[in-house]
Design an enzyme around this catalytic site. Structure first.
Site, mmCIF file in Angstrom:
data_model
loop_
_atom_site.group_PDB
_atom_site.id
_atom_site.type_symbol
_atom_site.label_atom_id
_atom_site.label_comp_id
_atom_site.label_asym_id
_atom_site.label_seq_id
_atom_site.Cartn_x
_atom_site.Cartn_y
_atom_site.Cartn_z
ATOM 1 C CG ASP A 51 -0.369 -0.026 2.521
ATOM 2 O OD1 ASP A 51 0.861 -0.195 2.604
ATOM 3 O OD2 ASP A 51 -1.100 0.117 3.520
ATOM 4 C CB SER A 52 4.596 1.701 -0.122
ATOM 5 O OG SER A 52 4.811 0.522 -0.875
ATOM 6 C CG ASP A 84 0.486 -4.002 2.098
ATOM 7 O OD1 ASP A 84 0.548 -4.872 2.981
ATOM 8 O OD2 ASP A 84 1.365 -3.131 1.932
ATOM 9 C CE LYS A 120 3.197 -6.002 3.847
ATOM 10 N NZ LYS A 120 2.773 -4.804 4.603
ATOM 11 C CD GLU A 161 0.382 -1.382 7.959
ATOM 12 O OE1 GLU A 161 0.035 -0.572 8.849
ATOM 13 O OE2 GLU A 161 0.906 -1.021 6.887
ATOM 14 C CD GLU A 217 7.788 -0.262 7.632
ATOM 15 O OE1 GLU A 217 6.845 -0.976 7.241
ATOM 16 O OE2 GLU A 217 7.998 0.884 7.191
HETATM 17 O O1 KIV Z 1 3.608 -1.075 1.662
HETATM 18 C C1 KIV Z 1 4.767 -1.496 1.655
HETATM 19 O O2 KIV Z 1 5.555 -1.257 0.729
HETATM 20 C C2 KIV Z 1 5.213 -2.301 2.790
HETATM 21 C C3 KIV Z 1 6.655 -2.628 2.890
HETATM 22 C C4 KIV Z 1 7.462 -1.439 3.187
HETATM 23 C C5 KIV Z 1 6.904 -3.737 3.834
HETATM 24 O O3 KIV Z 1 4.421 -2.657 3.610
#
Ligand code: KIV
Length: 272
Positions: free
Chosen positions: A52-53, A91, A121, A123, A190
Site C-alpha cells: 500500500d506504499s 497489502d 498482508k 498490519e 519494520e
Molecule cells: O507497503 C509497503 O511497501 C510495505 C513494505 C514497506 C513492507 O508494507
C-alpha cells in the site's frame, strides 16, 4: 495434473518456510505496475509485494491511508499478469480489515479473486487476530506486519524506530507469536532494533522479513523505487540505493526535449 503445470518453479509459502529452515535469505521487493513487475520477473526475486506504499510512490500521498481496495486491485492484477515465479503478496489497505472480520474476509476474497495474487498482508498483532483467523478459514495465506505499521501513523505521530522501549518490545514479541499461532506464513518487521528482530526471528518458526530491522531476519524487503534511486528525498538509514534511475530518467527526458526542439528527432531512419 496438466492445469497445475507451468514452465517455472513457483515460489510458494512452503518454499519460504524451507528457505528459513535451510538458512537461505528471502529477497522481497515491491511492485505496483506491469512494466516494473516484468523486470522483476526476469530475476530470481522470491516475493513481490504489491504494497500500500503505492499510496506514496504511485499516488503522491503523504501516508498510506487514502489508498482504496479498488486501487490496490488494479495495481495487483497488473503486477500479477507479469509475475510467473515469485510469490505475489498484496497489502490490504487501511479500513478494509480492522475491527470487522467479515469485511476483512470479503476484502481478502476480492483481492484473491480479482487479482490472482497468492497471499495478502495486513498490519497489526492481537488487535486484528479475529480478521486474520477469518481470512485464513477461506484458505487465503496471510503475512503479518509488526513494528512500524504505517497505517497507524496517526497513532504513532512519527515514522521513528519502534519498540525501542521494553514494554513495546515485549508487546511486539507477544504479537509475533500470536500471528504465528494464528497461522500466518510470515511476518514483516519494520523499523525496529536489530537485536529485537533477531530475537523474534529465532523464536518464530515462520520466516521474518525485515525492513530497517537489521541483518538477522530471514529476508529483506525494500520499496523498489527507493532502492532504484527513483524516489528522491527519502533517505532513511536502512535504505541501500542500487541505482540512480531517477537521474537517468530525468537526463533521458531532457535529451529527448533537446532532440525534439533541435529537430534532431526523428531522423531519416526513424520515419516511414
Ligand atoms: O507497503 C509497503 O511497501 C510495505 C513494505 C514497506 C513492507 O508494507
Amino acid at each position: 495434473m496438466a492445469y497445475l503445470q507451468t514452465d517455472v518453479t513457483k515460489v510458494t509459502t512452503h518454499v519460504l518456510q524451507r528457505m528459513k529452515m535451510s538458512g537461505e535469505k528471502i529477497a522481497m521487493l515491491t511492485a505496483y505496475d506491469y512494466s516494473m513487475a516484468k523486470l522483476l520477473d526476469a530475476t530470481k526475486i522470491d516475493v513481490v509485494l504489491v504494497g500500500d506504499s503505492a499510496a506514496n510512490v504511485m499516488e503522491g500521498f503523504d501516508t498510506t491511508l487514502p489508498i482504496t481496495l479498488d486501487e490496490m486491485i488494479v495495481y495487483a492484477s497488473s503486477v500479477k499478469r507479469a509475475i510467473k515465479r515469485a510469490l505475489v503478496v498484496v497489502d490490504m489497505p487501511f479500513g478494509t480489515y480492522q475491527g470487522n472480520s467479515k469485511q476483512a474476509l470479503a476484502s481478502a476474497i476480492r483481492i484473491m479473486k480479482e487479482t490472482g495474487a497468492d497471499a495478502v498482508k495486513l498490519e497489526g498483532g492481537e488487535e486484528v487476530l479475529e480478521s486474520i483467523c477469518r481470512i485464513l478459514t477461506a484458505g487465503i495465506p496471510v503475512m503479518g506486519h509488526l513494528g512500524l505499521t504505517p497505517q497507524s501513523i496517526n497513532k504513532f505521530g512519527t515514522y521513528a524506530v519502534r519498540a525501542t522501549q521494553e514494554d513495546e518490545a515485549a508487546r511486539l514479541i507477544h504479537d509475533a507469536h500470536v500471528l504465528e499461532d494464528a497461522g500466518c506464513f510470515s511476518v514483516v518487521l519494520e523499523k525496529i532494533p536489530a537485536k529485537l528482530a533477531a530475537q523474534v526471528t529465532s523464536e518464530l518458526k515462520i520466516p521474518t522479513i525485515g525492513i530497517g530491522a537489521g541483518s538477522s531476519t530471514d529476508g529483506q524487503v525494500l520499496v523498489l523505487q527507493d532502492m532504484l534511486g527513483i524516489t528522491q528525498q527519502f533517505t532513511p538509514r536502512y535504505l541501500r540505493v542500487y541505482g540512480s534511475f531517477g537521474a537517468d530518467i530525468s537526463n533521458a527526458i531532457r535529451q529527448y526535449i533537446m532532440d525534439v526542439k533541435s529537430q534532431d528527432f526523428p531522423n531519416e531512419k526513424e520515419q516511414y
